[in-house]
Design a protein around this motif. Structure first.
Motif, mmCIF file in Angstrom:
data_model
loop_
_atom_site.group_PDB
_atom_site.id
_atom_site.type_symbol
_atom_site.label_atom_id
_atom_site.label_comp_id
_atom_site.label_asym_id
_atom_site.label_seq_id
_atom_site.Cartn_x
_atom_site.Cartn_y
_atom_site.Cartn_z
ATOM 1 N N GLY A 1 6.187 10.028 10.715
ATOM 2 C CA GLY A 1 6.698 10.638 11.945
ATOM 3 C C GLY A 1 6.414 12.125 12.008
ATOM 4 N N CYS A 2 6.694 12.701 13.171
ATOM 5 C CA CYS A 2 6.438 14.121 13.438
ATOM 6 C C CYS A 2 7.228 14.993 12.464
ATOM 7 C CB CYS A 2 6.850 14.416 14.882
ATOM 8 S SG CYS A 2 6.903 16.163 15.295
ATOM 9 N N LEU A 3 6.561 15.963 11.868
ATOM 10 C CA LEU A 3 7.232 16.835 10.892
ATOM 11 C C LEU A 3 8.275 17.717 11.568
ATOM 12 C CD1 LEU A 3 7.377 17.843 7.959
ATOM 13 C CD2 LEU A 3 5.563 19.473 8.513
ATOM 14 N N ARG A 4 8.057 18.002 12.850
ATOM 15 C CA ARG A 4 8.988 18.882 13.546
ATOM 16 C C ARG A 4 10.262 18.132 13.949
ATOM 17 N NH1 ARG A 4 6.574 21.854 18.563
ATOM 18 N NH2 ARG A 4 6.846 23.895 17.592
ATOM 19 N N CYS A 5 10.130 16.913 14.504
ATOM 20 C CA CYS A 5 11.302 16.239 15.066
ATOM 21 C C CYS A 5 11.542 14.839 14.505
ATOM 22 C CB CYS A 5 11.186 16.164 16.585
ATOM 23 S SG CYS A 5 10.013 14.909 17.137
ATOM 24 N N GLY A 6 10.597 14.311 13.744
ATOM 25 C CA GLY A 6 10.788 12.989 13.145
ATOM 26 C C GLY A 6 10.420 11.824 14.055
ATOM 27 N N TRP B 1 -0.373 12.479 18.215
ATOM 28 C CA TRP B 1 0.528 13.427 18.850
ATOM 29 C C TRP B 1 1.946 12.876 18.878
ATOM 30 C CZ3 TRP B 1 -1.947 9.919 21.864
ATOM 31 C CH2 TRP B 1 -1.279 9.384 22.961
ATOM 32 N N CYS B 2 2.879 13.767 19.135
ATOM 33 C CA CYS B 2 4.292 13.397 19.148
ATOM 34 C C CYS B 2 4.759 13.322 20.597
ATOM 35 C CB CYS B 2 5.102 14.431 18.370
ATOM 36 S SG CYS B 2 6.872 14.205 18.595
ATOM 37 N N PRO B 3 5.132 12.148 21.081
ATOM 38 C CA PRO B 3 5.529 12.011 22.493
ATOM 39 C C PRO B 3 6.802 12.786 22.812
ATOM 40 C CG PRO B 3 5.484 9.862 21.398
ATOM 41 C CD PRO B 3 5.173 10.890 20.351
ATOM 42 N N SER B 4 7.575 13.143 21.782
ATOM 43 C CA SER B 4 8.801 13.897 22.028
ATOM 44 C C SER B 4 8.504 15.402 22.122
ATOM 45 C CB SER B 4 9.806 13.620 20.908
ATOM 46 O OG SER B 4 10.907 14.461 21.053
ATOM 47 N N CYS B 5 7.724 15.933 21.184
ATOM 48 C CA CYS B 5 7.383 17.373 21.208
ATOM 49 C C CYS B 5 6.353 17.693 22.280
ATOM 50 C CB CYS B 5 6.835 17.810 19.858
ATOM 51 S SG CYS B 5 8.036 17.816 18.517
ATOM 52 N N GLN B 6 5.512 16.727 22.604
ATOM 53 C CA GLN B 6 4.374 17.011 23.497
ATOM 54 C C GLN B 6 4.495 16.212 24.793
ATOM 55 O OE1 GLN B 6 1.952 16.407 19.737
ATOM 56 N NE2 GLN B 6 0.460 17.483 20.988
HETATM 57 ZN ZN LIG Z 1 7.891 15.865 17.399
#
Ligand SMILES: [Zn+2]
Length: 307
Positions: A275-280, A300-305
């Motif tokens: 998962g995304c290192l920033r938000c998981g 890509w991260c659908p939550s951060c991006q």
């Molecule tokens: Zn993220």
């Protein structure tokens, strides 16, 4: 496909072995170059342009030859390499023998021996080099940013993820840095060039350059693996982040060495399982455009991006 920083690291490794040394023997194993013999030629310099590696060589007796200087131009492509004192295999494309060492090229996508002006014609088709020496000077760096921006604005409208890998617009970026900078900028890979502001486009290029510089000597040591996570929050910086300073990076790297094996090196690239290192959030991947197979998958991260 390598990143530009891999090619710069490669040049760093090859220089002590080749630069200023005379070729004792050459063995080209491609049909076009099979008859070429560069015995007694001197390796002048090894330089990089985008993802190209140029070995500049000089004839032993310039008076006798039409081209007294030539360039051994190579591109690693998907899985090419140059190795020192390796064993030859069926993938060997050439073997350069010096007094003390052999340098072997394997599975190179491009291998040509051409005059410098012909090599320059290849480079003229590329966008500004993301690792060009001009980035060290604030004035010339600004010129490079303006040229990349102009290229982005003049090309056909396309997703930013596709544009970042188009070497005609900006040279040297590969899939890893493309994924990482889009995550850090919180820009969705499908956003079209026309939807992004100038500051966002130049910010992406600056960030990409800064992250790549962190990963080449003398800032990175030759052995350290690539890493894009040495950043700190900074509301006044583009995208709200800045590159960690030398002390912060040294601390982070020492920490990573202590916890060898378990420390993340990337924000999204290769994190399909974790998962995304920033938000998981779970990472998504998608193929983009007509890029070669291994290059297509943007992570890509659908939550951060979202945007
Ligand atoms: Zn993220």
């Amino acid at each position: 496909m390598p990143e530009g920083d891999s090619v710069v690291r490669l040049a760093h490794r090859l220089r002590p072995v080749m630069q200023g040394k005379t070729l004792q023997h050459t063995d080209f194993r491609t049909s076009r170059l099979a008859a070429l013999d560069l015995e007694d030629w001197l390796v002048d310099d090894i330089v990089t342009t985008g993802k190209y590696l140029s070995m500049h060589i000089q004839a032993p007796d310039p008076a006798r030859l039409a081209h007294s200087n030539l360039v051994v131009l190579s591109h690693l492509g998907m899985d090419g390499s140059w190795q020192v004192d390796a064993h030859p295999s069926h993938q060997t494309r050439c073997i350069f023998t010096f007094d003390e060492h052999q340098v072997l090229g394997f599975s190179l996508a491009t291998l040509e021996v051409i005059p410098p002006d012909i090599a320059q014609q290849r480079f003229d088709k590329l966008g500004p080099d993301i690792l060009a020496p001009d980035w060290h000077d604030p004035v010339t760096a600004e010129g490079l940013r303006v040229r990349v921006l102009k290229n982005f604005r003049q090309t056909v409208d396309q997703p930013i993820a596709t544009a970042l890998l188009d070497q005609r617009l900006v040279a040297g970026i590969g899939n890893i840095y493309r994924c990482e900078v889009l995550l850090l900028a919180r820009i969705n890979p499908y956003r079209m060039l026309s939807e992004l502001r100038d500051e966002q486009l130049t910010g992406l290029i600056t960030l990409c350059h800064e992250l790549m510089v962190l990963n080449i000597p003398p800032i990175a040591d030759e052995q350290s693996r690539r890493c894009t996570v040495d950043l700190r929050p900074d509301p006044s910086a583009p995208f709200g982040i800045r590159i960690a300073d030398a002390t912060e990076r040294a601390r982070a790297r020492a920490d990573r060495r202590r916890r060898r094996g378990n420390t993340p090196a990337y924000w999204v690239y290769g994190r399909h399982r974790t998962g995304c290192l920033r938000c998981g959030h779970r990472i998504r991947t998608a193929a983009f455009g007509a890029e070669p197979l291994a290059e297509r998958n943007v992570a890509w991260c659908p939550s951060c991006q979202r945007d």
